[in-house]
Design a protein around this motif. Structure first.
Motif, PDB file in Angstrom:
ATOM      1  N   HIS A 177      11.898  -1.542   4.094  1.00 13.34           N
ATOM      2  CA  HIS A 177      12.013  -1.119   5.488  1.00 13.34           C
ATOM      3  C   HIS A 177      12.813  -2.111   6.327  1.00 13.34           C
ATOM      4  O   HIS A 177      13.545  -1.707   7.237  1.00 13.34           O
ATOM      5  N   GLU A 182      14.038   3.518   2.377  1.00 10.22           N
ATOM      6  CA  GLU A 182      12.838   4.346   2.436  1.00 10.22           C
ATOM      7  C   GLU A 182      11.920   4.067   1.245  1.00 10.22           C
ATOM      8  O   GLU A 182      12.358   3.578   0.195  1.00 10.22           O
ATOM      9  N   GLY A 207       3.200   4.606   8.066  1.00  5.38           N
ATOM     10  CA  GLY A 207       4.648   4.552   7.864  1.00  5.38           C
ATOM     11  C   GLY A 207       5.064   3.668   6.710  1.00  5.38           C
ATOM     12  O   GLY A 207       6.261   3.487   6.469  1.00  5.38           O
ATOM     13  N   ASP A 210       7.253   6.849   3.262  1.00  2.00           N
ATOM     14  CA  ASP A 210       8.018   7.867   3.981  1.00  2.00           C
ATOM     15  C   ASP A 210       7.994   9.222   3.288  1.00  2.00           C
ATOM     16  O   ASP A 210       7.994  10.265   3.938  1.00  2.00           O
ATOM     17  N   CYS A 239       3.329  12.354   6.962  1.00  2.00           N
ATOM     18  CA  CYS A 239       4.475  11.629   6.401  1.00  2.00           C
ATOM     19  C   CYS A 239       5.773  12.327   6.783  1.00  2.00           C
ATOM     20  O   CYS A 239       5.774  13.487   7.205  1.00  2.00           O
ATOM     21  N   LYS A 240       6.845  11.612   6.629  1.00  2.00           N
ATOM     22  CA  LYS A 240       8.162  12.106   7.026  1.00  2.00           C
ATOM     23  C   LYS A 240       8.603  13.306   6.192  1.00  2.00           C
ATOM     24  O   LYS A 240       9.188  14.270   6.706  1.00  2.00           O
TER      25      LYS A 240
END
Length: 330
Positions: A177, A182, A207, A210, A239-240
């Motif tokens: 990060h 990612e 976070g 990801d 989550c993303k």
């Protein structure tokens, strides 16, 4: 700085695969379709009772790294083996696949991890894993330049069993990060989710992670529900990006309010499901790191899984790259 598409971190395991019937599982107290952790004594017992077997380097994240390389991607791997025969098999196999692998092996005790995988006539695999040298993976094995140079660092949920591996994962996530990269994980197994549900959710919600990979059963287990739509909604909030595999129904990819459904390829003969999820992650992450659409990423994942389950063992014997080219995917 070295550059990689995917760095995979996992338990470096040599798979020992043999066919059996369901009665063998019952007679030996093996939970069908699960990954069962065992000690050295039980490993020796099961090995002595196995029929003819095939040995190959495996481990969930190792399979994913090999799959990424099979598509033509640049893959790296962190995982611990011992200085023994199985350790040499693992090192040779993963490097022969084109994966960067320089984790320093330890002595010969504990020995290199091995997983006795029993494949029943329906293609289901039941894994019995002795972790051995895997538990020695720690933060000292993290190569900062490799993490910093990898577009995605991916790790397996199974790594939450050996305690020092958690430190290695968190250190890798920090480096990734800090360098604008990612981090991804696979939930690995419903029993693994049951053991570490709170920690996995914290990794997602904080976070630290990801991108999440799961199958339907693992997603339901994560949120302790039988409502799949609810599980999908929750995982998209936590989550993303998430990719959830649905066996013969393909996969569904969620990113915020976006939903992408990808169909599975028709299987001529189901031989062995070992590594299907690992290869799906390989295809998906290869596409993702090449900037492909979520639909294309899903198709690449389904293609890799499709090839994997029609053979014995998790390392595809046919070229993933050539297969994808024939399908017009790369």
């Amino acid at each position: 700085m070295p550059e990689f598409d995917v760095l995979a971190i996992g338990n470096a395991i040599v798979d020992i695969l043999a066919r059996c019937d369901d009665q063998f599982l019952d007679d030996n107290g093996i939970i069908k379709g699960a990954m069962n952790l065992i000690d050295a004594e039980r490993a020796e017992l099961l090995y002595s009772r196995m029929g003819p077997a095939v040995e190959a380097s495996g481990g969930s994240a190792g399979n994913t790294a090999a799959g990424v390389a099979g598509f033509g991607g640049k893959a790296a791997y962190f995982g611990k083996v011992a200085r023994d025969q199985l350790g040499e098999i693992f090192q040779h196999d993963i490097r022969a696949q084109g994966v960067y692998y320089e984790t320093r092996p330890e002595g010969n005790h504990p020995p290199t991890a091995r997983s006795m995988i029993f494949v029943t006539p329906d293609g289901e695999r039941s894994m019995n894993t002795y972790l051995g040298a895997c538990v020695d993976l720690g933060p000292e094995d993290v190569e900062p330049a490799v993490v910093a140079g990898a577009r995605v660092t991916y790790f397996e949920g199974y790594l939450w069993d050996p305690p020092r591996a958690k430190e290695a994962i968190l250190e890798s996530a920090r480096i990734a990060h800090e360098n604008g990269r990612e981090v991804s994980m696979t939930l690995s197994d419903p029993f693994c989710v049951d053991r570490y549900r709170a920690e996995f959710l914290d990794l997602m919600r904080s976070g630290t992670v990801d991108i999440v990979f799961a199958n339907k059963q693992e997603a339901l287990s994560l949120y302790e529900t039988e409502d799949f739509d609810l599980a999908l909604r929750k995982i998209s909030e936590d989550c993303k990006l998430a990719a959830v595999t649905l066996s013969e129904e393909g996969a569904i990819i969620v990113r915020g309010d976006e939903r992408v459904k990808v169909d599975a390829y028709v299987v001529e003969e189901l031989v062995d499901t070992t590594g299907a999820g690992d290869l799906f992650a390989a295809g998906f992450l290869y596409g993702y790191t090449q900037g492909r659409s979520l639909e294309d990423c899903g198709k690449l994942g389904c293609l890799a899984a499709h090839i994997c389950i029609q053979q014995i063992g998790p390392r595809p014997m046919e070229s993933l790259k050539e297969s994808a080219e024939r399908k017009g995917l790369i």
